[in-house]
Design a protein around this motif. Sequence first.
Motif, PDB file in Angstrom:
ATOM      1  N   ASP A 206      18.903  52.698  60.733  1.00  0.00           N
ATOM      2  CA  ASP A 206      19.139  51.514  61.561  1.00  0.00           C
ATOM      3  C   ASP A 206      18.218  50.358  61.189  1.00  0.00           C
ATOM      4  O   ASP A 206      17.570  49.762  62.031  1.00  0.00           O
ATOM      5  CB  ASP A 206      18.953  51.892  63.053  1.00  0.00           C
ATOM      6  CG  ASP A 206      19.488  50.819  63.988  1.00  0.00           C
ATOM      7  OD1 ASP A 206      20.304  49.992  63.564  1.00  0.00           O
ATOM      8  OD2 ASP A 206      19.052  50.804  65.166  1.00  0.00           O
TER       9      ASP A 206
ATOM     10  N   LYS B  17      16.777  46.880  60.348  1.00  0.00           N
ATOM     11  CA  LYS B  17      17.097  45.537  60.867  1.00  0.00           C
ATOM     12  C   LYS B  17      16.670  44.499  59.839  1.00  0.00           C
ATOM     13  O   LYS B  17      15.734  43.732  60.069  1.00  0.00           O
ATOM     14  CB  LYS B  17      16.372  45.286  62.191  1.00  0.00           C
ATOM     15  CG  LYS B  17      16.452  46.396  63.202  1.00  0.00           C
ATOM     16  CD  LYS B  17      17.793  46.454  63.885  1.00  0.00           C
ATOM     17  CE  LYS B  17      17.758  47.448  65.032  1.00  0.00           C
ATOM     18  NZ  LYS B  17      19.081  47.723  65.564  1.00  0.00           N
TER      19      LYS B  17
ATOM     20  N   LYS C  89      22.120  42.978  57.650  1.00  0.00           N
ATOM     21  CA  LYS C  89      22.732  42.225  58.757  1.00  0.00           C
ATOM     22  C   LYS C  89      23.699  41.168  58.233  1.00  0.00           C
ATOM     23  O   LYS C  89      24.707  40.876  58.864  1.00  0.00           O
ATOM     24  CB  LYS C  89      21.649  41.593  59.634  1.00  0.00           C
ATOM     25  CG  LYS C  89      20.813  42.611  60.391  1.00  0.00           C
ATOM     26  CD  LYS C  89      21.650  43.338  61.429  1.00  0.00           C
ATOM     27  CE  LYS C  89      21.120  44.710  61.721  1.00  0.00           C
ATOM     28  NZ  LYS C  89      22.059  45.571  62.422  1.00  0.00           N
TER      29      LYS C  89
ATOM     30  N   TRP D 172      32.130  42.281  59.718  1.00  0.00           N
ATOM     31  CA  TRP D 172      32.579  42.116  61.100  1.00  0.00           C
ATOM     32  C   TRP D 172      33.535  40.941  61.228  1.00  0.00           C
ATOM     33  O   TRP D 172      34.505  41.012  61.966  1.00  0.00           O
ATOM     34  CB  TRP D 172      31.373  41.919  62.030  1.00  0.00           C
ATOM     35  CG  TRP D 172      30.713  43.211  62.407  1.00  0.00           C
ATOM     36  CD1 TRP D 172      30.917  44.430  61.823  1.00  0.00           C
ATOM     37  CD2 TRP D 172      29.760  43.422  63.437  1.00  0.00           C
ATOM     38  NE1 TRP D 172      30.131  45.374  62.425  1.00  0.00           N
ATOM     39  CE2 TRP D 172      29.405  44.789  63.421  1.00  0.00           C
ATOM     40  CE3 TRP D 172      29.147  42.595  64.365  1.00  0.00           C
ATOM     41  CZ2 TRP D 172      28.492  45.337  64.303  1.00  0.00           C
ATOM     42  CZ3 TRP D 172      28.227  43.132  65.247  1.00  0.00           C
ATOM     43  CH2 TRP D 172      27.904  44.488  65.220  1.00  0.00           C
TER      44      TRP D 172
ATOM     45  N   TYR E 132      19.548  39.102  73.290  1.00  0.00           N
ATOM     46  CA  TYR E 132      18.548  38.944  72.217  1.00  0.00           C
ATOM     47  C   TYR E 132      18.684  40.174  71.334  1.00  0.00           C
ATOM     48  O   TYR E 132      18.426  41.295  71.770  1.00  0.00           O
ATOM     49  CB  TYR E 132      17.143  38.842  72.810  1.00  0.00           C
ATOM     50  CG  TYR E 132      16.028  38.772  71.764  1.00  0.00           C
ATOM     51  CD1 TYR E 132      16.210  38.126  70.536  1.00  0.00           C
ATOM     52  CD2 TYR E 132      14.785  39.333  72.023  1.00  0.00           C
ATOM     53  CE1 TYR E 132      15.190  38.057  69.596  1.00  0.00           C
ATOM     54  CE2 TYR E 132      13.753  39.265  71.093  1.00  0.00           C
ATOM     55  CZ  TYR E 132      13.963  38.628  69.883  1.00  0.00           C
ATOM     56  OH  TYR E 132      12.956  38.565  68.951  1.00  0.00           O
ATOM     57  N   SER E 133      19.130  39.949  70.100  1.00  0.00           N
ATOM     58  CA  SER E 133      19.415  41.077  69.211  1.00  0.00           C
ATOM     59  C   SER E 133      18.965  40.792  67.792  1.00  0.00           C
ATOM     60  O   SER E 133      18.861  39.634  67.382  1.00  0.00           O
ATOM     61  CB  SER E 133      20.926  41.343  69.223  1.00  0.00           C
ATOM     62  OG  SER E 133      21.263  42.327  68.278  1.00  0.00           O
ATOM     63  N   SER E 134      18.729  41.872  67.051  1.00  0.00           N
ATOM     64  CA  SER E 134      18.459  41.736  65.616  1.00  0.00           C
ATOM     65  C   SER E 134      19.726  41.316  64.880  1.00  0.00           C
ATOM     66  O   SER E 134      19.666  40.815  63.761  1.00  0.00           O
ATOM     67  CB  SER E 134      18.002  43.060  65.014  1.00  0.00           C
ATOM     68  OG  SER E 134      17.074  43.673  65.842  1.00  0.00           O
ATOM     69  N   GLY E 135      20.886  41.568  65.482  1.00  0.00           N
ATOM     70  CA  GLY E 135      22.147  41.090  64.908  1.00  0.00           C
ATOM     71  C   GLY E 135      22.233  39.583  65.099  1.00  0.00           C
ATOM     72  O   GLY E 135      21.754  39.063  66.113  1.00  0.00           O
TER      73      GLY E 135
ATOM     74  N   ALA F 214      27.276  37.407  64.822  1.00  0.00           N
ATOM     75  CA  ALA F 214      27.688  38.814  64.947  1.00  0.00           C
ATOM     76  C   ALA F 214      27.799  39.204  66.435  1.00  0.00           C
ATOM     77  O   ALA F 214      28.730  39.897  66.845  1.00  0.00           O
ATOM     78  CB  ALA F 214      26.703  39.729  64.236  1.00  0.00           C
ATOM     79  N   GLN F 215      26.853  38.732  67.239  1.00  0.00           N
ATOM     80  CA  GLN F 215      26.893  39.032  68.679  1.00  0.00           C
ATOM     81  C   GLN F 215      28.189  38.517  69.296  1.00  0.00           C
ATOM     82  O   GLN F 215      28.851  39.200  70.088  1.00  0.00           O
ATOM     83  CB  GLN F 215      25.714  38.366  69.393  1.00  0.00           C
ATOM     84  CG  GLN F 215      24.352  38.859  68.967  1.00  0.00           C
ATOM     85  CD  GLN F 215      23.233  37.981  69.522  1.00  0.00           C
ATOM     86  OE1 GLN F 215      23.378  37.290  70.524  1.00  0.00           O
ATOM     87  NE2 GLN F 215      22.085  37.994  68.857  1.00  0.00           N
TER      88      GLN F 215
ATOM     89  N   LEU G  95      31.119  40.637  68.258  1.00  0.00           N
ATOM     90  CA  LEU G  95      31.096  41.939  68.931  1.00  0.00           C
ATOM     91  C   LEU G  95      31.583  41.837  70.384  1.00  0.00           C
ATOM     92  O   LEU G  95      32.446  42.599  70.819  1.00  0.00           O
ATOM     93  CB  LEU G  95      29.668  42.499  68.885  1.00  0.00           C
ATOM     94  CG  LEU G  95      29.483  43.922  69.353  1.00  0.00           C
ATOM     95  CD1 LEU G  95      29.867  44.902  68.260  1.00  0.00           C
ATOM     96  CD2 LEU G  95      28.025  44.183  69.736  1.00  0.00           C
TER      97      LEU G  95
ATOM     98  N   LYS H  97      11.689  40.794  66.886  1.00  0.00           N
ATOM     99  CA  LYS H  97      11.619  41.530  68.150  1.00  0.00           C
ATOM    100  C   LYS H  97      10.271  42.223  68.322  1.00  0.00           C
ATOM    101  O   LYS H  97       9.948  42.698  69.403  1.00  0.00           O
ATOM    102  CB  LYS H  97      12.756  42.556  68.223  1.00  0.00           C
ATOM    103  CG  LYS H  97      14.093  41.900  68.538  1.00  0.00           C
ATOM    104  CD  LYS H  97      15.190  42.916  68.683  1.00  0.00           C
ATOM    105  CE  LYS H  97      15.631  43.025  70.121  1.00  0.00           C
ATOM    106  NZ  LYS H  97      16.817  43.889  70.263  1.00  0.00           N
TER     107      LYS H  97
ATOM    108  N   ASP I 125      17.609  49.588  74.478  1.00  0.00           N
ATOM    109  CA  ASP I 125      17.803  51.015  74.186  1.00  0.00           C
ATOM    110  C   ASP I 125      16.682  51.506  73.282  1.00  0.00           C
ATOM    111  O   ASP I 125      16.741  52.611  72.762  1.00  0.00           O
ATOM    112  CB  ASP I 125      19.163  51.265  73.529  1.00  0.00           C
ATOM    113  CG  ASP I 125      19.289  50.568  72.181  1.00  0.00           C
ATOM    114  OD1 ASP I 125      18.417  49.754  71.834  1.00  0.00           O
ATOM    115  OD2 ASP I 125      20.280  50.835  71.467  1.00  0.00           O
TER     116      ASP I 125
END
Length: 177
Positions: free
Chosen positions: A52, A54, A59, A66, A100-103, A107-108, A111, A135, A160
């Motif tokens: 996973d 980042k 990305k 995506w 707030y995402s590493s993506g 991309a957010q 999704l 992050k 998570d």
Amino acid sequence: MKENIQLLREQAMKDVSEGLAGANLIPEETADNVDEVKKAIIQSIEWQMSFDRKIKALKSFQGYIWKSGFISGELETVVYNDVIEAMNKWKDFEIKIFIYSSGSVSAQKLLFGHSDKGNLLKYFSGYFDTTIGSKLEKDSYLNIAKHIGVEQKDIVFLSDNVKGKFNYRNALINIMI
Ligand SMILES: CSCCC(=O)C(=O)COP(=O)(O)O
């Protein structure tokens, strides 16, 4: 596509030169090694996904895949019913929801814009990715608080990430894992 593959190739060179176990090189493409290059790209992506990672190369490639997948309908985000229930409840209480995402932000939006429960973008008041900061950095959380105009103590960060490495712990915001 070529730019994304070049990013993966450069990342692979860095990983191999640092001696990371499992890293593989992606050869430059010529007229007669197309299949070999494809195989190396897939191997490299699968290796990076297995922990996973980042990182920009992965990305960016994800964003590219995506975009075509979600727009064509080949990809669809699966969202549990209780997520929609929770977001409706928060909306009723006028609690704002941000991501707030590493993506990446694009991309957010792909999704959450293409889910089995429909387009969920109406639930979100804003989007943040690592252009605001990593992050791992406390300042990223402080910057987000500043951007959205909410005091840190009034923010709940849902994550998570159970490793607890992220510095939101020091940014005086509340966390729920
Ligand atoms: C939300 S869009 C991208 C999801 C993703 O690829 C990812 O790595 C999620 O990382 P996060 O920092 O949100 O745990």
